[in-house]
Scaffold this motif. Structure first.
Motif, PDB file in Angstrom:
ATOM      1  N   ASP A  61      36.923  43.910  39.602  1.00 47.61           N
ATOM      2  CA  ASP A  61      37.208  44.728  38.428  1.00 47.61           C
ATOM      3  C   ASP A  61      36.977  43.848  37.206  1.00 47.61           C
ATOM      4  O   ASP A  61      37.771  42.947  36.924  1.00 47.61           O
ATOM      5  CB  ASP A  61      38.648  45.245  38.483  1.00 47.61           C
ATOM      6  CG  ASP A  61      38.983  46.171  37.315  1.00 47.61           C
ATOM      7  OD1 ASP A  61      38.067  46.520  36.544  1.00 47.61           O
ATOM      8  OD2 ASP A  61      40.158  46.541  37.177  1.00 47.61           O
ATOM      9  N   CYS A  64      39.599  43.519  33.652  1.00 36.59           N
ATOM     10  CA  CYS A  64      40.526  44.365  34.402  1.00 36.59           C
ATOM     11  C   CYS A  64      41.750  44.787  33.622  1.00 36.59           C
ATOM     12  O   CYS A  64      42.443  45.724  34.026  1.00 36.59           O
ATOM     13  CB  CYS A  64      40.947  43.650  35.684  1.00 36.59           C
ATOM     14  SG  CYS A  64      41.927  42.148  35.403  1.00 36.59           S
ATOM     15  N   GLY A  67      45.120  45.982  35.253  1.00 35.70           N
ATOM     16  CA  GLY A  67      44.827  46.180  36.668  1.00 35.70           C
ATOM     17  C   GLY A  67      44.700  47.610  37.139  1.00 35.70           C
ATOM     18  O   GLY A  67      44.701  47.860  38.348  1.00 35.70           O
ATOM     19  N   ALA A  70      41.926  48.182  39.646  1.00 38.76           N
ATOM     20  CA  ALA A  70      42.070  47.578  40.976  1.00 38.76           C
ATOM     21  C   ALA A  70      42.458  48.634  42.006  1.00 38.76           C
ATOM     22  O   ALA A  70      42.128  48.507  43.188  1.00 38.76           O
ATOM     23  CB  ALA A  70      43.106  46.461  40.943  1.00 38.76           C
ATOM     24  N   VAL A  81      40.022  42.439  46.745  1.00 31.50           N
ATOM     25  CA  VAL A  81      39.880  42.964  45.384  1.00 31.50           C
ATOM     26  C   VAL A  81      40.214  41.838  44.423  1.00 31.50           C
ATOM     27  O   VAL A  81      41.233  41.150  44.585  1.00 31.50           O
ATOM     28  CB  VAL A  81      40.830  44.151  45.148  1.00 31.50           C
ATOM     29  CG1 VAL A  81      40.847  44.549  43.668  1.00 31.50           C
ATOM     30  CG2 VAL A  81      40.448  45.332  46.019  1.00 31.50           C
ATOM     31  N   GLY A  83      40.501  40.925  40.197  1.00 27.18           N
ATOM     32  CA  GLY A  83      40.495  41.361  38.808  1.00 27.18           C
ATOM     33  C   GLY A  83      40.237  40.172  37.909  1.00 27.18           C
ATOM     34  O   GLY A  83      40.850  39.111  38.088  1.00 27.18           O
ATOM     35  N   VAL A 105      44.517  40.984  47.042  1.00 27.49           N
ATOM     36  CA  VAL A 105      44.231  41.111  45.614  1.00 27.49           C
ATOM     37  C   VAL A 105      44.459  39.767  44.933  1.00 27.49           C
ATOM     38  O   VAL A 105      45.477  39.100  45.167  1.00 27.49           O
ATOM     39  CB  VAL A 105      45.117  42.184  44.957  1.00 27.49           C
ATOM     40  CG1 VAL A 105      44.808  42.294  43.461  1.00 27.49           C
ATOM     41  CG2 VAL A 105      44.924  43.537  45.631  1.00 27.49           C
TER      42      VAL A 105
END
Length: 254
Positions: A61, A64, A67, A70, A81, A83, A105
């Motif tokens: 992302d 981002c 977020g 995300a 993932v 960001g 993440v």
């Protein structure tokens, strides 16, 4: 302002007189209570459009913020993932809201114009950030995105149709951009945020030069304008399997 949980007019004024990075650091705790945060219906529409194109392994992302994007990546990416944003304050809020389930993440502080990644991603998305880049910066920005995508990877972002000339939305955006230009002519550091500089024709050409083949996908959730054209489209740019050639003609299919 905006809502009881949102920033006050004074807080917005302090932000507007700061640099972009410092301004978003200040706004971060209340950002999700402003109209600047991408609406959930846009995020959901993009996720639905991307799902048939996946699944993807790793997603990024870009810019981002707190977020929100995300969540889109978590729906279409199996493994990870990431960001990336250059505001430490925005990333702090994003980390606090990391979902406990789903793909791994991570949050990385980085400038989109100098990304600290190799070709590690299958999908890059971005929401509402392109107004922070001047038109002359697009080649470098898209080149950075191309460099972090694996061959055949995808770069996707929604684009709304420009408002009809003379409409209330047209004058609102024109007024905002004019005010920002006056502000930046009189005050330093500059705060780059323009709504009318990210033109689809220019975007198509620069994507092609960066090594992408771009197509447009209507997001039917937002309907059509009186002329029948979609109100919102998703740009889906595929990274070529070979390095980009210079010069190259650009095109975006409708």
């Amino acid at each position: 302002m905006f809502s009881p949980e949102g920033p006050t007019l004074r807080e917005l004024a302090v932000q507007a007189l700061s640099s972009v990075e410092r301004g978003y650091d200040l706004l971060a705790p209340k950002f999700d209570h402003t109209p600047y945060r991408t609406p959930d219906r846009v995020l959901d529409a993009v996720a639905r459009a991307l799902e048939p194109m996946g699944p993807f392994a790793a997603g990024l992302d870009l810019c981002c913020g707190t977020g929100a994007g995300a969540g889109v990546l978590a729906r279409v990416c199996r493994e990870s993932v990431t960001g990336a944003d250059f505001s430490a304050g925005m990333l702090r809020v994003a980390r606090e809201r990391t979902p406990p389930r789903g793909p791994a993440v991570s949050w990385v502080r980085a400038d989109a114009r100098a990304l600290p990644f190799g070709p590690a991603f299958d999908l890059v998305v971005s929401f509402g950030a392109f107004g922070h880049f001047l038109p002359r910066e697009l080649p470098g920005l898209f080149g950075q995105v191309r460099s972090v995508l694996r061959p055949g990877g995808c770069f996707a972002f929604p684009v709304a149709a420009p408002p009809r000339p003379g409409s209330a939305a047209y004058w609102t955006l024109l007024g905002f951009d004019t005010a920002m230009r006056v502000r930046n002519a009189l005050w330093r550091p500059p705060f780059v945020m323009y709504y009318r500089t990210f033109r689809l024709g220019d975007v198509g050409r620069e994507l092609a030069r960066a090594g992408f083949r771009a197509d447009l996908h209507a997001l039917p959730e937002f309907g059509c304008r009186p002329d029948g054209s979609p109100r919102v489209r998703l740009v889906v740019a595929r990274a070529s399997l070979r390095p980009p050639r210079q010069p190259a003609a650009g095109r975006v299919n409708s």
